[in-house]
Design a protein around this motif. Structure first.
Motif, PDB file in Angstrom:
ATOM      1  N   ILE A 207       0.850  -1.193   0.000  1.00  0.00           N
ATOM      2  CA  ILE A 207       0.000   0.000   0.000  1.00  0.00           C
ATOM      3  C   ILE A 207       0.885   1.242   0.000  1.00  0.00           C
ATOM      4  CG2 ILE A 207      -1.800   1.248   1.255  1.00  0.00           C
ATOM      5  CD1 ILE A 207      -2.477  -1.465   2.606  1.00  0.00           C
ATOM      6  N   ASP A 208       0.581   2.181  -0.895  1.00  0.00           N
ATOM      7  CA  ASP A 208       1.356   3.423  -0.971  1.00  0.00           C
ATOM      8  C   ASP A 208       1.281   4.201   0.341  1.00  0.00           C
ATOM      9  OD1 ASP A 208       2.030   2.772  -3.516  1.00  0.00           O
ATOM     10  OD2 ASP A 208       0.725   4.236  -4.498  1.00  0.00           O
ATOM     11  N   ASN A 209       2.319   4.993   0.601  1.00  0.00           N
ATOM     12  CA  ASN A 209       2.398   5.750   1.846  1.00  0.00           C
ATOM     13  C   ASN A 209       1.262   6.760   1.985  1.00  0.00           C
ATOM     14  OD1 ASN A 209       3.834   6.331   4.285  1.00  0.00           O
ATOM     15  ND2 ASN A 209       4.501   8.261   3.357  1.00  0.00           N
ATOM     16  N   SER A 210       0.692   7.209   0.857  1.00  0.00           N
ATOM     17  CA  SER A 210      -0.397   8.182   0.908  1.00  0.00           C
ATOM     18  C   SER A 210      -1.671   7.587   1.499  1.00  0.00           C
ATOM     19  CB  SER A 210      -0.687   8.722  -0.495  1.00  0.00           C
ATOM     20  OG  SER A 210      -1.036   7.646  -1.368  1.00  0.00           O
ATOM     21  N   ALA A 211      -1.918   6.294   1.293  1.00  0.00           N
ATOM     22  CA  ALA A 211      -3.134   5.655   1.778  1.00  0.00           C
ATOM     23  C   ALA A 211      -2.924   4.897   3.088  1.00  0.00           C
ATOM     24  CB  ALA A 211      -3.678   4.692   0.720  1.00  0.00           C
ATOM     25  N   GLU A 216      -4.032   2.160   8.568  1.00  0.00           N
ATOM     26  CA  GLU A 216      -3.386   1.671   9.792  1.00  0.00           C
ATOM     27  C   GLU A 216      -4.137   2.144  11.028  1.00  0.00           C
ATOM     28  OE1 GLU A 216      -0.554   1.604  13.138  1.00  0.00           O
ATOM     29  OE2 GLU A 216      -1.404   3.397  12.181  1.00  0.00           O
ATOM     30  N   GLU A 217      -4.652   3.372  10.984  1.00  0.00           N
ATOM     31  CA  GLU A 217      -5.396   3.921  12.122  1.00  0.00           C
ATOM     32  C   GLU A 217      -6.709   3.160  12.327  1.00  0.00           C
ATOM     33  OE1 GLU A 217      -7.167   8.204  13.745  1.00  0.00           O
ATOM     34  OE2 GLU A 217      -6.290   8.044  11.735  1.00  0.00           O
ATOM     35  N   VAL A 218      -7.427   2.914  11.239  1.00  0.00           N
ATOM     36  CA  VAL A 218      -8.692   2.184  11.332  1.00  0.00           C
ATOM     37  C   VAL A 218      -8.471   0.780  11.889  1.00  0.00           C
ATOM     38  CG1 VAL A 218     -10.560   1.155   9.992  1.00  0.00           C
ATOM     39  CG2 VAL A 218      -9.842   3.489   9.513  1.00  0.00           C
ATOM     40  N   SER A 222      -9.703  -0.681  15.592  1.00  0.00           N
ATOM     41  CA  SER A 222     -10.623  -1.824  15.580  1.00  0.00           C
ATOM     42  C   SER A 222     -10.034  -3.046  16.283  1.00  0.00           C
ATOM     43  CB  SER A 222     -10.974  -2.199  14.134  1.00  0.00           C
ATOM     44  OG  SER A 222     -11.575  -1.101  13.469  1.00  0.00           O
ATOM     45  N   GLY A 223      -8.820  -2.934  16.774  1.00  0.00           N
ATOM     46  CA  GLY A 223      -8.199  -4.037  17.510  1.00  0.00           C
ATOM     47  C   GLY A 223      -7.517  -5.065  16.637  1.00  0.00           C
ATOM     48  N   PHE A 224      -7.279  -4.739  15.353  1.00  0.00           N
ATOM     49  CA  PHE A 224      -6.606  -5.666  14.451  1.00  0.00           C
ATOM     50  C   PHE A 224      -5.092  -5.426  14.522  1.00  0.00           C
ATOM     51  CE2 PHE A 224     -10.749  -6.419  13.003  1.00  0.00           C
ATOM     52  CZ  PHE A 224     -10.758  -7.510  12.141  1.00  0.00           C
ATOM     53  N   ASN A 225      -4.365  -6.480  14.836  1.00  0.00           N
ATOM     54  CA  ASN A 225      -2.915  -6.376  14.948  1.00  0.00           C
ATOM     55  C   ASN A 225      -2.263  -6.884  13.662  1.00  0.00           C
ATOM     56  OD1 ASN A 225      -0.352  -5.976  16.044  1.00  0.00           O
ATOM     57  ND2 ASN A 225      -0.310  -8.016  16.983  1.00  0.00           N
ATOM     58  N   ILE A 226      -2.422  -6.114  12.597  1.00  0.00           N
ATOM     59  CA  ILE A 226      -1.885  -6.505  11.299  1.00  0.00           C
ATOM     60  C   ILE A 226      -0.386  -6.198  11.247  1.00  0.00           C
ATOM     61  CG2 ILE A 226      -2.050  -6.197   8.800  1.00  0.00           C
ATOM     62  CD1 ILE A 226      -4.502  -7.472  10.081  1.00  0.00           C
ATOM     63  N   ARG A 227       0.385  -7.174  10.761  1.00  0.00           N
ATOM     64  CA  ARG A 227       1.841  -7.014  10.685  1.00  0.00           C
ATOM     65  C   ARG A 227       2.214  -6.346   9.364  1.00  0.00           C
ATOM     66  NH1 ARG A 227       2.590 -13.314  12.054  1.00  0.00           N
ATOM     67  NH2 ARG A 227       1.103 -13.281  10.324  1.00  0.00           N
ATOM     68  N   PHE A 228       2.731  -5.122   9.454  1.00  0.00           N
ATOM     69  CA  PHE A 228       3.183  -4.373   8.288  1.00  0.00           C
ATOM     70  C   PHE A 228       4.705  -4.261   8.313  1.00  0.00           C
ATOM     71  CE2 PHE A 228      -1.201  -2.762   8.393  1.00  0.00           C
ATOM     72  CZ  PHE A 228      -1.515  -2.771   7.042  1.00  0.00           C
ATOM     73  N   ILE A 272     -11.637  -3.282   3.657  1.00  0.00           N
ATOM     74  CA  ILE A 272     -11.385  -1.844   3.537  1.00  0.00           C
ATOM     75  C   ILE A 272     -11.206  -1.494   2.058  1.00  0.00           C
ATOM     76  CG2 ILE A 272      -9.789   0.039   4.087  1.00  0.00           C
ATOM     77  CD1 ILE A 272      -9.148  -1.291   6.684  1.00  0.00           C
ATOM     78  N   PRO A 273     -11.936  -0.493   1.553  1.00  0.00           N
ATOM     79  CA  PRO A 273     -11.717  -0.035   0.176  1.00  0.00           C
ATOM     80  C   PRO A 273     -10.442   0.798   0.079  1.00  0.00           C
ATOM     81  CG  PRO A 273     -13.428   1.276   1.220  1.00  0.00           C
ATOM     82  CD  PRO A 273     -13.055   0.220   2.213  1.00  0.00           C
TER      83      PRO A 273
END
Length: 300
Positions: A207-211, A216-218, A222-228, A272-273
């Motif tokens: 995902i581009d830095n602009s989006a 990441e905030e959403v 929401s309690g999602f611990n997504i590994r980026f 997420i769109p």
């Protein structure tokens, strides 16, 4: 060589026109049910996206055809065993398969198919990269279709006249549709992966830095611990904890983020769109990507 008359040519044209309409209708139905199952609504679809409808229909048809052929071949050994038991119990009006599916060679091929499929399912489940393919459900569905078709359409009984073509066709449709409704296989998921509309399991989603900040905030709220992991040169962010479910027509792509703590039985996802221009998907062959703070990879 004698050329076909005008009536024959007209009939062929009408048949071709009908075939085009059927393909488009199937494509629309496939996409509609896919949108419904994933709860997405693509925007700004153009007339050029009609080609995607055709490809969806053809792709779905090919996946179904391959699956049904596999189900027929894989279930020969099972049906032959059932026939032996039934004939031993009945003594009269014995049943048998049509010659096409008989013979020791077909039985051995069927056994090999079943063994290879078992190995494939076990490896897929252990790797954890084929969860949305529903390997167990999909395999069981096509085996059920094969058993039902062999046990009805391709079975003959002593002293009985064979059914007509129309009756066999209706019976075959019922025997194919019923397991689809019962098992809910991932036929549409597989079709969309083949078309490149859906990302395959294990793909690196960038995902581009602009989006990224908003996404990441959403996820965090929401309690999602997504590994980026951040890609230093482009300042983009990548993850393997996501599945792109729509990257076809329109200006918006839809991504399902999958919480790593969830399991196949209780999988927590968030759709997420994302603007299509801000999304990129990479699927390295024979290479497993790991995106956890830093990007790394190793052979599967």
């Amino acid at each position: 060589m004698k050329l076909p008359d005008k009536k024959t040519i007209k009939n062929l044209k009408d048949l071709a026109s009908l075939g085009q309409k059927v393909v488009l209708v199937i494509g629309i139905c496939v996409l509609f049910f896919y949108f419904l199952s994933e709860q997405i609504a693509p925007d700004n679809l153009s007339l050029g996206d009609a080609f995607l409808l055709i490809m969806a229909a053809l792709g779905f048809g090919i996946v179904m055809l391959v699956g049904i052929i596999y189900g027929l071949v894989g279930s020969i050994a099972i049906v032959q065993l059932m026939i032996v038991i039934v004939n031993w119990l009945k003594k009269v009006n014995k049943v048998s398969l049509v010659p096409l599916w008989q013979g020791k060679l077909m039985i051995w091929i069927s056994i090999i198919f079943l063994l290879l499929t078992t190995i494939l399912v076990v490896m897929g489940e252990r790797s954890g990269t084929a969860s949305d393919m529903k390997l167990e459900q999909t395999v069981l569905c096509f085996l059920a279709i094969g058993i039902l078709l062999l046990g009805s359409v391709f079975l003959k009984r002593e002293g009985e006249e064979p059914r007509g073509l129309t009756a066999n066709f209706v019976l075959a449709v019922v025997m194919i549709v019923t397991p689809l409704l019962v098992f809910h296989p991932a036929v549409m998921n597989i079709t969309m992966v083949v078309l490149g509309v859906r990302s395959s399991p294990g793909s690196l989603v960038v995902i581009d830095n602009s989006a990224y900040p908003g996404i990441e905030e959403v996820l965090k709220e929401s309690g999602f611990n997504i590994r980026f992991c951040q890609l230093p040169s482009s300042n983009a962010w990548g993850t393997t904890d996501a599945r792109v479910v729509w990257n076809g027509g329109g200006e918006t792509s839809f991504v399902n983020f999958i919480d790593p703590s969830s399991t196949d039985q209780t999988q927590y996802t968030m759709s997420i769109p994302i603007p299509k221009a801000s999304l990129h998907v990479f699927r390295p062959w024979h290479w497993k990507m790991v995106c956890d703070n830093t990007l790394s990879g190793h052979n599967d």
